[in-house]
Scaffold this motif. Structure first.
Motif, PDB file in Angstrom:
ATOM      1  N   THR A  61       0.835  -1.201   0.000  1.00 46.03           N
ATOM      2  CA  THR A  61       0.000   0.000   0.000  1.00 46.03           C
ATOM      3  C   THR A  61       0.872   1.253   0.000  1.00 46.03           C
ATOM      4  O   THR A  61       2.057   1.219   0.346  1.00 46.03           O
ATOM      5  CB  THR A  61      -0.930   0.030   1.215  1.00 46.03           C
ATOM      6  N   THR A  62       0.239   2.343  -0.353  1.00 42.60           N
ATOM      7  CA  THR A  62       0.917   3.633  -0.382  1.00 42.60           C
ATOM      8  C   THR A  62       0.903   4.267   0.992  1.00 42.60           C
ATOM      9  O   THR A  62      -0.134   4.276   1.667  1.00 42.60           O
ATOM     10  CB  THR A  62       0.227   4.570  -1.389  1.00 42.60           C
ATOM     11  N   ALA A  63       2.034   4.786   1.416  1.00 43.30           N
ATOM     12  CA  ALA A  63       2.114   5.431   2.722  1.00 43.30           C
ATOM     13  C   ALA A  63       1.300   6.718   2.716  1.00 43.30           C
ATOM     14  O   ALA A  63       1.281   7.462   1.731  1.00 43.30           O
ATOM     15  CB  ALA A  63       3.575   5.733   3.065  1.00 43.30           C
ATOM     16  N   GLY A  64       0.609   6.971   3.830  1.00 44.03           N
ATOM     17  CA  GLY A  64      -0.118   8.221   3.984  1.00 44.03           C
ATOM     18  C   GLY A  64      -1.511   8.221   3.417  1.00 44.03           C
ATOM     19  O   GLY A  64      -2.242   9.199   3.578  1.00 44.03           O
ATOM     20  N   GLN A 104       0.034   4.943 -10.477  1.00 48.20           N
ATOM     21  CA  GLN A 104      -0.310   6.184  -9.793  1.00 48.20           C
ATOM     22  C   GLN A 104      -1.495   5.887  -8.866  1.00 48.20           C
ATOM     23  O   GLN A 104      -2.649   5.862  -9.301  1.00 48.20           O
ATOM     24  CB  GLN A 104      -0.675   7.271 -10.804  1.00 48.20           C
ATOM     25  N   PRO A 105      -1.223   5.643  -7.571  1.00 51.00           N
ATOM     26  CA  PRO A 105      -2.304   5.220  -6.645  1.00 51.00           C
ATOM     27  C   PRO A 105      -3.425   6.236  -6.499  1.00 51.00           C
ATOM     28  O   PRO A 105      -4.522   5.869  -6.073  1.00 51.00           O
ATOM     29  CB  PRO A 105      -1.566   5.012  -5.321  1.00 51.00           C
ATOM     30  N   GLY A 162       4.650  -6.209   4.380  1.00 47.16           N
ATOM     31  CA  GLY A 162       3.489  -5.567   3.825  1.00 47.16           C
ATOM     32  C   GLY A 162       2.357  -5.404   4.830  1.00 47.16           C
ATOM     33  O   GLY A 162       2.342  -6.047   5.863  1.00 47.16           O
ATOM     34  N   PRO A 163       1.359  -4.588   4.522  1.00 46.79           N
ATOM     35  CA  PRO A 163       1.322  -3.830   3.279  1.00 46.79           C
ATOM     36  C   PRO A 163       2.066  -2.505   3.309  1.00 46.79           C
ATOM     37  O   PRO A 163       2.124  -1.816   2.294  1.00 46.79           O
ATOM     38  CB  PRO A 163      -0.183  -3.588   3.087  1.00 46.79           C
ATOM     39  N   PHE A 194      12.525   3.700   1.043  1.00 45.96           N
ATOM     40  CA  PHE A 194      12.088   3.287  -0.288  1.00 45.96           C
ATOM     41  C   PHE A 194      11.127   4.310  -0.882  1.00 45.96           C
ATOM     42  O   PHE A 194      11.222   4.674  -2.067  1.00 45.96           O
ATOM     43  CB  PHE A 194      11.432   1.915  -0.200  1.00 45.96           C
ATOM     44  N   ASP A 195      10.201   4.801  -0.045  1.00 45.88           N
ATOM     45  CA  ASP A 195       9.241   5.788  -0.542  1.00 45.88           C
ATOM     46  C   ASP A 195       9.936   7.058  -1.020  1.00 45.88           C
ATOM     47  O   ASP A 195       9.623   7.585  -2.096  1.00 45.88           O
ATOM     48  CB  ASP A 195       8.245   6.136   0.567  1.00 45.88           C
TER      49      ASP A 195
END
Length: 526
Positions: free
Chosen positions: A40-43, A67-68, A246-247, A253-254
């Motif tokens: 998953t995308t952080a934030g 592009q989440p 995960g997730p 990395f981000d």
């Protein structure tokens, strides 16, 4: 946590290796599980970045959301996920067997046996950690109420076909995972920590790499050092050698890899949209394809180590024989799967956002009953678990030193059993104890302490209908037996009213007194 588990953790800390807390595997493992490693995308809660999914160890399917924040790309990801998961589920829905089941006849209000279908097997989803289970539940909640263009041609943002159906199935798997002993949706960290104790905390055990480092530590090496390297080790570029299971992703990395790659992807899409001729468009398309490939490689680099770790965990679990009573719990999972299959086929609406009072009470009672049943069955299946119950004073084991025939007022056999034991059970006057006899629980009651370490019990049942006990129903002198203070099967609680008969003190029947929602206007749609 039992005293046995505390001792095992101390032993693991001393030896540097994970110590077994079970002699059998207490969960059913499918011959062909579906492994899902989400990212998953952080934030942004619930925004998928990618996933590895599949049933083959060497050929997982990689799904990526370049592009989440793009709704269309997220729907495309969910469509691909549905294309991977739904055929796997459907593969178990058609193979059925006929069996008898007791149901209430509405005409006579009596229990009668009817012949019904039961799926011969059920699908099994395995995620890396407990957070993966919560992500599956979140995905199901966000998908099952989506409307497709076929269902509602006027819906502003129609979902692709099969996405709501996948949401209903993921919701069912997530709800079933809350039932103790269920194996439809499992977290690998929970499976491993149930069967092995490490020298770290239960929170640290949720890192799959660190947990496996303890389990797989070779002789003469330290599991603590291996776990530290799994948690903290980084390469020359500052990236974790063993990414989180995960997730969630690592901030390094981000910031260093993912954010610049997404920015390059966004710029490439903008340039492609602004291209003025075919030649320029071809060049921009190649640039966009390169940016997509870079994102695919980044997501795979974060998920593939976890994917391999899940399969290594399955290898470790398969070294243990399956517990005898795990098959019974899997049968209840099959009933659950079959019931949801029938509800979907009948066209029933998706699961509600919030349960009514009766449904919520039924779920709570079911989970409490299944937890008690699981605790009892694990102890009966596993001597190591039973040892923990004996240390807690909830069971006793010992050698039969004397058997005295005795009868009650109705001339029924009630023999007295004298047992020599080193355990210290919490026995009181006429307290009942139980032992497993041919798969059923035989009951006895505590009579007295004859001397220190010697207990006298009176058998009460499972001795046949004759004046003399059936052969094998009474322990013989010199036989070693184990008695428990907990019941082997759980009794059902009081019957709750139907949802339509919910009393006013608990909100009344579902939908009663609920206000109709406001009409949707153009201002409500962004």
């Amino acid at each position: 946590m039992s005293l046995i588990n505390h001792l095992a953790r101390l032993e693991a800390t001393s030896t540097g290796r994970a110590q077994p807390t079970a002699t059998v595997r207490h969960r059913h493992l499918s011959q062909r599980p579906l492994v899902l490693v989400p990212l998953t995308t952080a934030g942004e809660t619930g925004a998928p970045l990618g996933a590895l999914v599949g049933t083959e160890r060497t050929s997982p399917r990689l799904l990526v959301v370049a592009q989440p924040r793009d709704r269309d790309l997220r729907f495309a990801f969910l469509t691909q996920l549905a294309d991977s998961v739904l055929p796997y589920i459907d593969g178990y829905a058609g193979d059925v067997e006929l069996t008898e089941r007791a149901e209430t006849d509405p005409a006579t209000n009596k229990r009668v046996k009817v012949e019904v279908e039961l799926c011969a097997d059920a699908p099994q989803l395995i995620v890396p950690s407990r957070a993966g289970i919560e992500f599956v539940r979140l995905l199901g909640r966000s998908m099952r109420f989506r409307r497709t263009a076929e269902q509602d041609p006027e819906t502003p943002y129609p979902a692709p076909p099969h996405v709501p159906l996948l949401g209903r199935w993921l919701t069912h798997f997530g709800e079933r995972a809350r039932v103790p002993g269920s194996a439809l949706l499992l977290a690998m960290t929970d499976l491993l920590s149930r069967h092995w104790a490490t020298g770290q905390s239960s929170l640290e055990d949720q890192h799959l790499g660190a947990l496996l480092a303890w389990v797989e530590a070779p002789e003469g090496t330290s599991g603590a050092e291996a776990a530290f390297r799994a948690e903290r080790g980084r390469d020359a570029h500052g990236q974790l050698l063993c990414p989180p299971a995960g997730p969630a992703t690592d901030p390094a990395f981000d910031n260093k890899l993912l954010a610049p790659a997404i920015e390059r992807y966004d710029k490439a899409r903008t340039r492609l949209a602004a291209a003025e001729d075919a030649v320029e468009a071809d060049g921009r398309l190649a640039e966009l394809t390169a940016a997509e490939r870079e994102l695919h490689a980044l997501v795979e680099s974060r998920t593939r180590p976890t994917w391999d770790a899940v399969w290594r965990g399955l290898d470790a679990l398969c070294t243990l024989p399956e517990g005898p009573r795990a098959a019974d719990r899997w049968t209840r999972d099959r009933w659950s799967f079959t019931g949801h299959r029938d509800r979907v086929a009948a066209g029933e609406p998706p699961q509600p956002r919030r349960d009514d009072a009766v449904t919520a009470a039924n779920k709570l009672a079911t989970r409490e009953r299944e937890q008690a049943r699981l605790d009892a069955q694990e102890a009966l299946d596993d001597p190591l678990v039973m040892a923990g119950r004996r240390l807690a004073g909830e069971a006793l084991a010992g050698e039969v030193t004397e058997v005295v025939p005795a009868y009650n007022d109705k001339k029924r056999p009630r023999p007295l059993i004298t047992l020599r034991t080193d355990d210290r059970p919490h026995l009181g006057e006429r307290v009942k104890v139980y032992r497993s006899l041919d798969g059923k629980a035989q009951t006895a009651e505590f009579v007295a302490y004859e001397s220190e370490g010697t207990v006298v019990l009176r058998l009460l049942d499972k001795m046949g209908r004759g004046k003399e006990p059936d052969p094998g129903s009474v322990p013989e002198k010199g036989e070693r037996v184990c008695w428990t203070l907990f019941e082997h099967e759980q009794r059902g609680g009081p019957k709750l009213p139907e949802p339509e008969e919910t009393p006013w003190t608990h909100g009344g029947p579902p939908g009663a007194g609920a206000e109709a929602p406001d009409t949707v206007t153009t201002e409500d749609i962004l």
